[in-house]
Scaffold this active site. Sequence first.
Site, mmCIF file in Angstrom:
data_model
loop_
_atom_site.group_PDB
_atom_site.id
_atom_site.type_symbol
_atom_site.label_atom_id
_atom_site.label_comp_id
_atom_site.label_asym_id
_atom_site.label_seq_id
_atom_site.Cartn_x
_atom_site.Cartn_y
_atom_site.Cartn_z
ATOM 1 C CG ASN A 10 38.829 36.400 34.070
ATOM 2 O OD1 ASN A 10 40.445 35.503 33.933
ATOM 3 N ND2 ASN A 10 38.896 37.667 34.424
ATOM 4 C CG ASP A 69 30.892 40.518 40.467
ATOM 5 O OD1 ASP A 69 31.252 40.123 39.024
ATOM 6 O OD2 ASP A 69 30.497 41.832 40.570
ATOM 7 C CB SER A 70 36.303 41.105 41.556
ATOM 8 O OG SER A 70 36.757 40.124 40.563
ATOM 9 C CE LYS A 177 45.776 39.779 41.759
ATOM 10 N NZ LYS A 177 45.668 38.778 40.689
HETATM 11 P P1 ITT Z 1 33.368 36.225 35.014
HETATM 12 O O1 ITT Z 1 32.417 37.020 35.246
HETATM 13 O O2 ITT Z 1 33.324 35.359 33.816
HETATM 14 O O3 ITT Z 1 34.205 35.806 36.462
HETATM 15 P P2 ITT Z 1 35.075 38.780 34.617
HETATM 16 O O4 ITT Z 1 36.253 38.954 33.608
HETATM 17 O O5 ITT Z 1 33.990 39.378 33.463
HETATM 18 O O6 ITT Z 1 34.938 36.953 34.597
HETATM 19 P P3 ITT Z 1 33.684 40.072 36.729
HETATM 20 O O7 ITT Z 1 32.869 40.654 35.934
HETATM 21 O O8 ITT Z 1 33.771 40.344 38.368
HETATM 22 O O9 ITT Z 1 34.612 38.672 35.952
HETATM 23 O O10 ITT Z 1 34.905 41.248 36.205
HETATM 24 C C1 ITT Z 1 35.910 41.840 37.240
HETATM 25 C C2 ITT Z 1 36.789 42.957 36.537
HETATM 26 O O11 ITT Z 1 37.512 43.184 36.513
HETATM 27 C C3 ITT Z 1 37.417 41.793 35.451
HETATM 28 O O12 ITT Z 1 37.779 41.691 34.625
HETATM 29 C C4 ITT Z 1 39.224 42.799 36.104
HETATM 30 O O13 ITT Z 1 39.019 43.869 34.967
HETATM 31 C C5 ITT Z 1 39.082 43.738 37.316
HETATM 32 N N1 ITT Z 1 39.227 42.261 38.492
HETATM 33 C C6 ITT Z 1 39.097 41.512 39.281
HETATM 34 N N2 ITT Z 1 39.438 41.809 40.060
HETATM 35 C C7 ITT Z 1 40.885 41.444 39.537
HETATM 36 C C8 ITT Z 1 42.346 41.447 40.261
HETATM 37 O O14 ITT Z 1 41.914 40.680 40.825
HETATM 38 N N3 ITT Z 1 42.762 41.849 39.814
HETATM 39 C C9 ITT Z 1 42.922 42.984 38.472
HETATM 40 N N4 ITT Z 1 41.806 43.318 38.194
HETATM 41 C C10 ITT Z 1 40.528 42.597 38.469
#
Ligand code: ITT
Length: 196
Positions: A10, A69-70, A177
């Site tokens: 990402n 992971d977020s 942010k």
């Molecule tokens: P990676 O696993 O490759 O790191 P990903 O986007 O799939 O990329 P996650 O599995 O951690 O990452 O999913 C986190 C989702 O949560 C992300 O796609 C966003 O939709 C949301 N998210 C996480 N952090 C955020 C942020 O700072 N601002 C807005 N949305 C966020």
Amino acid sequence: MTALLIATRNGRKTREFRELLGDRFSVSDLSARADIPEAIESGTTFEENAVLKALGASRCVGGLVLADDSGLEVDALGGAPGVYSARYAGEGASDEENRQKLLAALERTGARGPARAARFRCVLALAREGVVLETFAGAVEGVIANRAKGEGGFGYDPVFIPEGHCGTFAELPAEVKNRESHRARALARAAAHLLA
Ligand code: ITT
């Protein structure tokens, strides 16, 4: 300068890591590493998934690896979308589809004002040579807006109003942010550990 591989594809996350870490670390990510398999995020907590991502990448490359992971937890939805934030509207869903599903689900609950309480959570897992060294957590409280607003950030930023502000993360300057986000808070802990 210490090299740090962020175990993500990402690019919006990577950009935030670069902005947050400044010139203290040389940051790269997995965008050019087709040889490293996509981690299967089979965990039920942010910590489990961060560890899975960190180990997956760290078994393939040397040096320090940091995985993120977020996601977003909405109280009126029983904590959803949580660890399923990226795939809330289905596997491969766009950010906009996820946001629309969230706003529609919240609309159905009738929640207004403070009843739209939510938080972003982030867990970072630091690994080296296939071993997890430490995990770091961060969160930011807020409420879900009635509709998406703003162009900045990514994911659910246009629908999240952080505590103490009137606009969404997508409307507020990036510095806000980068100072107050779940990722900024977790990363401050990780950086303190790495630089100790
Ligand atoms: P990676 O696993 O490759 O790191 P990903 O986007 O799939 O990329 P996650 O599995 O951690 O990452 O999913 C986190 C989702 O949560 C992300 O796609 C966003 O939709 C949301 N998210 C996480 N952090 C955020 C942020 O700072 N601002 C807005 N949305 C966020």
